[in-house]
Design a protein around this motif. Structure first.
Motif, mmCIF file in Angstrom:
data_model
loop_
_atom_site.group_PDB
_atom_site.id
_atom_site.type_symbol
_atom_site.label_atom_id
_atom_site.label_comp_id
_atom_site.label_asym_id
_atom_site.label_seq_id
_atom_site.Cartn_x
_atom_site.Cartn_y
_atom_site.Cartn_z
ATOM 1 N N GLU A 396 -49.954 -11.450 -23.357
ATOM 2 C CA GLU A 396 -50.277 -13.028 -22.848
ATOM 3 C C GLU A 396 -50.669 -13.338 -23.416
ATOM 4 O O GLU A 396 -51.153 -15.019 -23.858
ATOM 5 N N PHE A 403 -46.717 -20.857 -24.209
ATOM 6 C CA PHE A 403 -46.966 -21.711 -22.699
ATOM 7 C C PHE A 403 -47.840 -22.647 -23.236
ATOM 8 O O PHE A 403 -47.851 -24.014 -23.028
ATOM 9 N N SER A 404 -48.754 -22.881 -24.089
ATOM 10 C CA SER A 404 -49.880 -24.101 -25.076
ATOM 11 C C SER A 404 -49.379 -24.884 -26.459
ATOM 12 O O SER A 404 -50.870 -26.020 -26.128
ATOM 13 N N TRP A 415 -41.172 -19.158 -24.241
ATOM 14 C CA TRP A 415 -41.768 -18.502 -22.957
ATOM 15 C C TRP A 415 -41.583 -18.416 -21.729
ATOM 16 O O TRP A 415 -41.479 -17.299 -20.765
ATOM 17 N N PHE A 419 -41.941 -15.046 -19.153
ATOM 18 C CA PHE A 419 -42.325 -14.609 -18.632
ATOM 19 C C PHE A 419 -40.863 -13.974 -17.838
ATOM 20 O O PHE A 419 -41.578 -13.038 -17.452
ATOM 21 N N SER A 504 -54.776 -23.415 -18.068
ATOM 22 C CA SER A 504 -54.002 -22.992 -17.547
ATOM 23 C C SER A 504 -52.961 -22.492 -18.405
ATOM 24 O O SER A 504 -52.137 -21.090 -17.571
ATOM 25 N N GLU A 505 -53.701 -21.382 -19.264
ATOM 26 C CA GLU A 505 -52.824 -20.542 -19.848
ATOM 27 C C GLU A 505 -53.052 -19.034 -19.461
ATOM 28 O O GLU A 505 -52.429 -18.687 -18.470
ATOM 29 N N ALA A 508 -51.521 -18.557 -15.864
ATOM 30 C CA ALA A 508 -50.243 -18.134 -16.368
ATOM 31 C C ALA A 508 -50.281 -16.557 -16.749
ATOM 32 O O ALA A 508 -49.653 -15.775 -16.094
ATOM 33 N N SER A 509 -51.624 -16.385 -17.207
ATOM 34 C CA SER A 509 -51.294 -14.543 -17.704
ATOM 35 C C SER A 509 -51.289 -13.571 -17.092
ATOM 36 O O SER A 509 -51.176 -13.007 -16.528
ATOM 37 N N THR A 512 -48.649 -13.502 -14.096
ATOM 38 C CA THR A 512 -47.411 -13.086 -14.685
ATOM 39 C C THR A 512 -47.411 -11.370 -15.185
ATOM 40 O O THR A 512 -46.961 -10.916 -14.089
#
Length: 630
Positions: A396, A403-404, A415, A419, A504-505, A508-509, A512
Motif C-alpha cells: 500500500e 496515487f498521491s 496505480w 490496484f 485519500s491515500e 484508497a489503501s 484496496t
C-alpha cells in the motif's frame, strides 16, 4: 577490525564455504556439510549486522584488476546503506532458507548433498558480489555468476529432462540480459570514461541525452531478464523444477530482486533518463497484472507462487519506476519475508505429500498439518495485503505513492494496474490456500496421514511467520503515522521521497485491502462450497488463454526456436561440415603430414647431422663472402 576488512569478510565466508564443500565435501562427514553450508551464510549475516550497527560506509579499493592507459578497473567494494540493506536481506533470509535446506535435502546421498550446498553458497556469494560491487565491471561479474548459479541449482536433479531444459531456458534468458548489461556498461564507459559508480555518477549531465537514455534502456534489459519481467519472463515458472529451497532463494532473497536493486543503484541515471525511467514503471505495472492473472489457473502450488513472485517484483519495478525507491525496497524486504515463508511452507507440504505439487490432490491439511497450514495462511494474508501483516504496509505504500504523486499521469495509470493486480492477488491466493488446506481430503491424495516436517524445517518457517506478522510496523507510512525506518535508512543512498500522501491515500489503501480480502473469501465459496459457478465456466476462452500463459512460449517457439532449428538442420549443415569442419580437420591433416615429412630428417645417425652442419656452415660462408665482395 576495520570496515574495509569486514566488508571483504562478507564475501570471503560464503566463498570459503563453497570451496571447502566443492573440494572435500563428498569426503567429509555429513555433519560438516550441515554446519558449513548454512554456517558461512550466517557468518556473513553477523558481519553485515556489525556494519549496520556501526553505521559503516565507504568505497574501499583492494587492488587494481586492469590498468591500461586511462582505463582502470579496481576491485572495490561500496559500503552504503543500500548495499548493507541488500546484504541483510540476502544473508538473513538466505540463511534461514539454507538452514531449512539441511532438512529438506536430507534424502540426498553424500556427494549430492555436498554439491547442493556448494551451489547454494556460490549463489549467495554471487549475489553479495553483485550488491557490494563498486564498479560496473564487477557488477557484471556478479550478475553473470548469479545466472550461472541459478543454472546449477535449477538443474540440480540433472537426471530429470525437465530440470535440464528449465535450467537451460533460464540460462539463455539471463544471458540475453547479460548482453544488455555489457552493452549498457560499454555505452557508459564511452560516454563518461569511467567504470566506478562514483566517477560515473559525478560525470552525469544535468539534462537528458540520447547516450544516457541508450545506456539506461540497455541496463534495463539486464534488469528485466534477471527479475523475470515481460518479455523475458518465461524462465521463472520453469525454474520450479529445482528443489524447493532453491525456489525460495531465487524468489525471495536473491536473483529476482537483482533487477530492482540495479534500478535503485543506478537511480542517478534513471532520474535523468526520463523515458527509460518511465519504461521501468510501465514494465512493472504490466507484468504485475499479467502474472497475477496467469496465477489464477495454475494447479501446481509452486507455480502459483512463481507467478506471484513475477507479479510482486512488478510492484517493485512500478515503485522504482516512479521514483518511490524506498517504497520499492521496503516491498523487496517485505516480499523476502512472506515469499520465503510461502515457499518453505509449501515445501513442508510437498515433503509430506511425497513430492506431489498438484493442489487439487491436497485438501483437508489444516487439521493434519496445523503448524504449516497456519504459517502458510500468514504468508498468504501478507501477500494479499491484509492488516497487520507486512505485505499490507509495503504494497500500500507503493500504491499510495503512485496515487498521491502530483502531476504524473503515468503514476495514476500504473496505480490503476496495481490496484487491479491487488484484487486478482486476493482471489488467486485465496484459491491456493482454500484448495490446499480447507475442505475434505482429495481422494487422489498420495498420503492419507501426512506428518509435519522436522524442527530444522519448521523453525525457519516460524521465524519468517513472525517477521511477516510484525515486520510492517517498522514502516507504517501506508497509514500515515508512526516510524518510517526503511525510508530514513535508505534516504542517504536513494534520496528522500519528495511527496507525501494524505487522507485519500489512506482511504484508497483500506478500500484496496477490503476488496482483496473479500475476493480471498470469495474463492472459498467457489472452490470449497461450490456455491457459485466458476468464472471459467462463464468465459472458457479466458481460461484457455491463461492456461497457455498468453501464448508467449508458443510465440517464442514460432519466431525464434523453430526458425533457428530449421536453419541449423537445413542450410547450416552444408556450411558446418564441409567448410568449417573441413578447415579444422584439414589443418590437422596438413600439420600431421608435414610433421611426418620433417621426421625423416631425424635419422639418428651422427654422420648425417655433421653433414647438415657442414653444409649449413658452407652456405653461411658463401653468403658472407658474397656480401663482402659486393
Amino acid at each position: 577490525m576495520s570496515t574495509s576488512q569486514l566488508a571483504l569478510l562478507i564475501l570471503i565466508f560464503p566463498a570459503a564455504g563453497a570451496l571447502l564443500l566443492a573440494g572435500r565435501g563428498w569426503r567429509l562427514p555429513r555433519i560438516v556439510t550441515k554446519l558449513v553450508g548454512p554456517g558461512v551464510v550466517w557468518a556473513s549475516f553477523v558481519v553485515t549486522l556489525t556494519l549496520f550497527f556501526n553505521n559503516a560506509s565507504g568505497d574501499f579499493t583492494y587492488w587494481t584488476w586492469i590498468q591500461s592507459g586511462s582505463f582502470n578497473v579496481p576491485f572495490n567494494i561500496l559500503i552504503d546503506n543500500l548495499s548493507i540493506f541488500m546484504c541483510l536481506v540476502i544473508t538473513g533470509v538466505g540463511g534461514l532458507i539454507v538452514t531449512y535446506a539441511v532438512g529438506y535435502m536430507d534424502k540426498e546421498d553424500g556427494p549430492s548433498y555436498a554439491r547442493f550446498f556448494t551451489y547454494m553458497d556460490v549463489f549467495v556469494f554471487s549475489m553479495l558480489l553483485l550488491v557490494l560491487a563498486g564498479n560496473f565491471v564487477f557488477l557484471i561479474v556478479g550478475w553473470a555468476l548469479v545466472g550461472l548459479s541459478s543454472y546449477f541449482l535449477i538443474g540440480f536433479w540433472y537426471h530429470r529432462r525437465s530440470a535440464v531444459l528449465a535450467a537451460r531456458k533460464a540460462f539463455v534468458m539471463n544471458v540475453i540480459g547479460d548482453v544488455g548489461m555489457i552493452l549498457g556498461t560499454f555505452v557508459v564507459f564511452v560516454s563518461y570514461h569511467a567504470t566506478t559508480y562514483r566517477a560515473v555518477f559525478k560525470a552525469l549531465p544535468a539534462n537528458d541525452t540520447s547516450s544516457l537514455e541508450l545506456a539506461a534502456f540497455l541496463l534495463l534489459v539486464g534488469a528485466i531478464a534477471k527479475s523475470a519481467q515481460i518479455p523475458l519472463h518465461t524462465w521463472l515458472p520453469d525454474a520450479m523444477e529445482g528443489p524447493t529451497p532453491v525456489s525460495a532463494l531465487i524468489h525471495a532473497a536473491t536473483m529476482v530482486t537483482a533487477g530492482v536493486y540495479l534500478v535503485g543503484r543506478m537511480h542517478p541515471i534513471y532520474d535523468i533518463a526520463v523515458y527509460a525511467h518511465g519504461a521501468v514503471a510501465i514494465v512493472g505495472a504490466v507484468t504485475a497484472l499479467f502474472a497475477a492473472t496467469i496465477a489464477i489457473v495454475q494447479t501446481d502450488i509452486k507455480r502459483v507462487l512463481a507467478y506471484s513472485t513475477m507479479s510482486q517484483i512488478g510492484y517493485m519495478f512500478l515503485a522504482v519506476g516512479i521514483g518511490a525507491y524506498s517504497a520499492g525496497f521496503f516491498h523487496l524486504l517485505s516480499h523476502a519475508f512472506f515469499k520465503a515463508l510461502l515457499f518453505m511452507a509449501a515445501g513442508n507440504v510437498i515433503h509430506a505429500m511425497n513430492d506431489e505439487q498438484d493442489m487439487r490432490k491436497y485438501g483437508g491439511l489444516l487439521k493434519q498439518l496445523p503448524r504449516t497450514s497456519w504459517s502458510f495462511l500468514i504468508g498468504s494474508l501478507s501477500l494479499v495485503g491484509v492488516i497487520p501483516f507486512v505485505g499490507f504496509f509495503s504494497k500500500e505504500q507503493i500504491l499510495g505513492a503512485a496515487f498521491s504523486k502530483p502531476d504524473a499521469s503515468l503514476a495514476l495509470a500504473v496505480w490503476a494496474f496495481g490496484f487491479i493486480t491487488a484484487l486478482v492477488t486476493g482471489f488467486y491466493t485465496g484459491r491456493m490456500w482454500w484448495m490446499s488446506f480447507a475442505g475434505k481430503p482429495s481422494p487422489e491424495r498420495p498420503v492419507e496421514h501426512p506428518h509435519e516436517a522436522p524442527s530444522v524445517m519448521l523453525v525457519p518457517v516460524f521465524i519468517l511467520a513472525a517477521l511477516a506478522t510484525i515486520g510492517g510496523f517498522i514502516q507504517t507510512r501506508a497509514l500515515g503515522f508512526g516510524p518510517h525506518m526503511v525510508d530514513d535508512f535508505l534516504k542517504s543512498a536513494v534520496g528522500a521521497q519528495s511527496w507525501e500522501g494524505g487522507a485519500s491515500e489512506v482511504i484508497a489503501s483500506l478500500v484496496t485491502m477490503a476488496l482483496a480480502a473479500v475476493l480471498f473469501l470469495a474463492a472459498y465459496r467457489i472452490y470449497i462450497q461450490h456455491a457459485w459457478k466458476p468464472w471459467s465456466a462463464v468465459v472458457p476462452w479466458a481460461q484457455r488463454l491463461l492456461e497457455r500463459k498468453y501464448y508467449f512460449d508458443e510465440l517464442y517457439d514460432a519466431i525464434i526456436v523453430r526458425p533457428m532449428d530449421g536453419l541449423a538442420r537445413g542450410g547450416l549443415r552444408y556450411v558446418e561440415d564441409p567448410i568449417i569442419g573441413g578447415i579444422v580437420t584439414g589443418t590437422g591433416d596438413l600439420a600431421e603430414a608435414e610433421s611426418h615429412n620433417l621426421s625423416l630428417t631425424e635419422t639418428g645417425y651422427f654422420r648425417n647431422y655433421v653433414l647438415v652442419f657442414v653444409a649449413g656452415a658452407v652456405v653461411v660462408a658463401i653468403l658472407i663472402l658474397a656480401r663482402a665482395g659486393s
